[in-house]
Design an enzyme around this catalytic site. Structure first.
Site, PDB file in Angstrom:
ATOM      1  N   ASP A 140       0.879  -1.196   0.422  1.00 27.57           N
ATOM      2  CA  ASP A 140       0.349   0.336  -0.174  1.00 27.57           C
ATOM      3  C   ASP A 140       0.915   1.267  -0.110  1.00 27.57           C
ATOM      4  O   ASP A 140       1.893   0.952   0.846  1.00 27.57           O
ATOM      5  CB  ASP A 140      -0.946   0.053   1.253  1.00 27.57           C
ATOM      6  CG  ASP A 140      -2.158   0.843   0.994  1.00 27.57           C
ATOM      7  OD1 ASP A 140      -3.312   0.117   0.956  1.00 27.57           O
ATOM      8  OD2 ASP A 140      -1.965   1.905   1.385  1.00 27.57           O
TER       9      ASP A 140
ATOM     10  N   GLN B 232     -14.206   2.798   1.132  1.00 29.23           N
ATOM     11  CA  GLN B 232     -13.581   2.198  -0.048  1.00 29.23           C
ATOM     12  C   GLN B 232     -12.995   2.849  -0.980  1.00 29.23           C
ATOM     13  O   GLN B 232     -14.565   4.102  -1.567  1.00 29.23           O
ATOM     14  CB  GLN B 232     -14.054   0.731  -0.908  1.00 29.23           C
ATOM     15  CG  GLN B 232     -13.900  -0.127  -1.765  1.00 29.23           C
ATOM     16  CD  GLN B 232     -14.940  -0.923  -2.893  1.00 29.23           C
ATOM     17  OE1 GLN B 232     -15.307  -0.854  -2.067  1.00 29.23           O
ATOM     18  NE2 GLN B 232     -14.093  -1.185  -3.739  1.00 29.23           N
TER      19      GLN B 232
ATOM     20  N   HIS C 288     -10.544  -5.281  -3.362  1.00 28.15           N
ATOM     21  CA  HIS C 288      -8.735  -5.654  -2.713  1.00 28.15           C
ATOM     22  C   HIS C 288      -8.984  -5.764  -1.040  1.00 28.15           C
ATOM     23  O   HIS C 288      -9.913  -5.488  -0.745  1.00 28.15           O
ATOM     24  CB  HIS C 288      -8.095  -3.852  -2.436  1.00 28.15           C
ATOM     25  CG  HIS C 288      -8.375  -3.382  -3.203  1.00 28.15           C
ATOM     26  ND1 HIS C 288      -9.523  -2.450  -3.240  1.00 28.15           N
ATOM     27  CD2 HIS C 288      -8.080  -2.568  -1.209  1.00 28.15           C
ATOM     28  CE1 HIS C 288     -10.082  -1.315  -2.340  1.00 28.15           C
ATOM     29  NE2 HIS C 288      -8.858  -0.861  -1.311  1.00 28.15           N
TER      30      HIS C 288
ATOM     31  N   HIS D 164      -6.831  -6.238   2.136  1.00 28.20           N
ATOM     32  CA  HIS D 164      -5.978  -5.614   2.799  1.00 28.20           C
ATOM     33  C   HIS D 164      -5.465  -6.339   3.403  1.00 28.20           C
ATOM     34  O   HIS D 164      -6.030  -6.656   4.952  1.00 28.20           O
ATOM     35  CB  HIS D 164      -6.261  -4.336   3.887  1.00 28.20           C
ATOM     36  CG  HIS D 164      -6.827  -3.315   2.857  1.00 28.20           C
ATOM     37  ND1 HIS D 164      -6.318  -1.826   3.343  1.00 28.20           N
ATOM     38  CD2 HIS D 164      -7.904  -2.473   2.457  1.00 28.20           C
ATOM     39  CE1 HIS D 164      -7.027  -0.981   2.221  1.00 28.20           C
ATOM     40  NE2 HIS D 164      -7.888  -1.497   2.099  1.00 28.20           N
TER      41      HIS D 164
HETATM   42  P1  5GP Z   1      -9.835   1.331   0.033  1.00 29.54           P
HETATM   43  O1  5GP Z   1      -9.748   2.782   1.042  1.00 29.54           O
HETATM   44  O2  5GP Z   1     -10.490   1.220  -1.037  1.00 29.54           O
HETATM   45  O3  5GP Z   1     -10.424  -0.139   1.177  1.00 29.54           O
HETATM   46  O4  5GP Z   1      -8.394   1.375  -0.120  1.00 29.54           O
HETATM   47  C1  5GP Z   1      -7.248   1.825  -1.398  1.00 29.54           C
HETATM   48  C2  5GP Z   1      -6.273   1.947  -1.083  1.00 29.54           C
HETATM   49  O5  5GP Z   1      -5.725   2.093  -1.494  1.00 29.54           O
HETATM   50  C3  5GP Z   1      -5.555   2.267   0.121  1.00 29.54           C
HETATM   51  O6  5GP Z   1      -4.713   1.860   1.222  1.00 29.54           O
HETATM   52  C4  5GP Z   1      -4.698   3.955  -0.205  1.00 29.54           C
HETATM   53  O7  5GP Z   1      -3.509   3.989   0.135  1.00 29.54           O
HETATM   54  C5  5GP Z   1      -4.131   2.708  -1.892  1.00 29.54           C
HETATM   55  N1  5GP Z   1      -3.791   3.237  -2.675  1.00 29.54           N
HETATM   56  C6  5GP Z   1      -4.376   4.229  -2.902  1.00 29.54           C
HETATM   57  N2  5GP Z   1      -3.551   4.200  -4.493  1.00 29.54           N
HETATM   58  C7  5GP Z   1      -3.010   4.285  -4.237  1.00 29.54           C
HETATM   59  C8  5GP Z   1      -1.523   3.627  -5.524  1.00 29.54           C
HETATM   60  O8  5GP Z   1      -1.640   4.576  -6.650  1.00 29.54           O
HETATM   61  N3  5GP Z   1      -1.204   2.775  -5.522  1.00 29.54           N
HETATM   62  C9  5GP Z   1      -0.650   1.919  -4.248  1.00 29.54           C
HETATM   63  N4  5GP Z   1       0.799   0.960  -3.555  1.00 29.54           N
HETATM   64  N5  5GP Z   1      -1.429   1.963  -3.318  1.00 29.54           N
HETATM   65  C10 5GP Z   1      -2.243   2.843  -3.785  1.00 29.54           C
END
Ligand code: 5GP
Length: 117
Positions: free
Chosen positions: A33, A97, A103, A105
């Protein structure tokens, strides 16, 4: 929900933007991440275009199981399996999200509380 091919994880899958990949096989890609919430914070994504968990179909059951296996495998390789680790899937707006490609985590290397925030 329809799947948007321009989301950031779709671009990572197409290798259009770089990622720190820790695991890849025929069904999934896992990478660190960019804004880690724990010393180890890896995201495991299916290669299949599924926007969020609740959009998965019966045909996706094998890949969903594969993601769970991969999460455990990554935890073992990262050395967090025995101490304990947290997996999380945020589904939709109220769960925060932010990227609409499913995805998982995988987080470890610190203590976690329950209930989560
Ligand atoms: P969500 O909030 O959708 O469950 O998690 C999305 C995750 O993607 C977040 O923890 C954020 O830090 C990560 N993320 C967002 N953009 C990128 C990126 O360009 N590269 C990587 N490696 N992680 C990302």
């Amino acid at each position: 929900m329809s799947y948007d091919d321009n989301n950031i994880f779709a671009k990572i899958l197409r290798k259009e933007i770089p990622a720190d990949v820790v695991h890849e096989d025929e069904h999934c890609l896992a990478f660190r991440d960019i804004q880690p919430q724990a010393p180890t914070h890896v995201l495991v994504i299916p290669k299949q275009p599924i926007a969020k968990l609740a959009d998965a179909t019966p045909e996706d059951r094998q890949v969903l199981g594969h993601l769970m296996w991969a999460a455990g495998e990554i935890a073992r390789k990262e050395g967090i399996a025995e101490d304990g680790f947290r997996i999380a899937i945020n589904n939709g707006g109220r769960a925060n999200q932010t990227v609409f490609h499913l995805h998982v985590h995988v987080m470890g290397g610190r203590d976690f509380t329950w209930p989560p925030g």
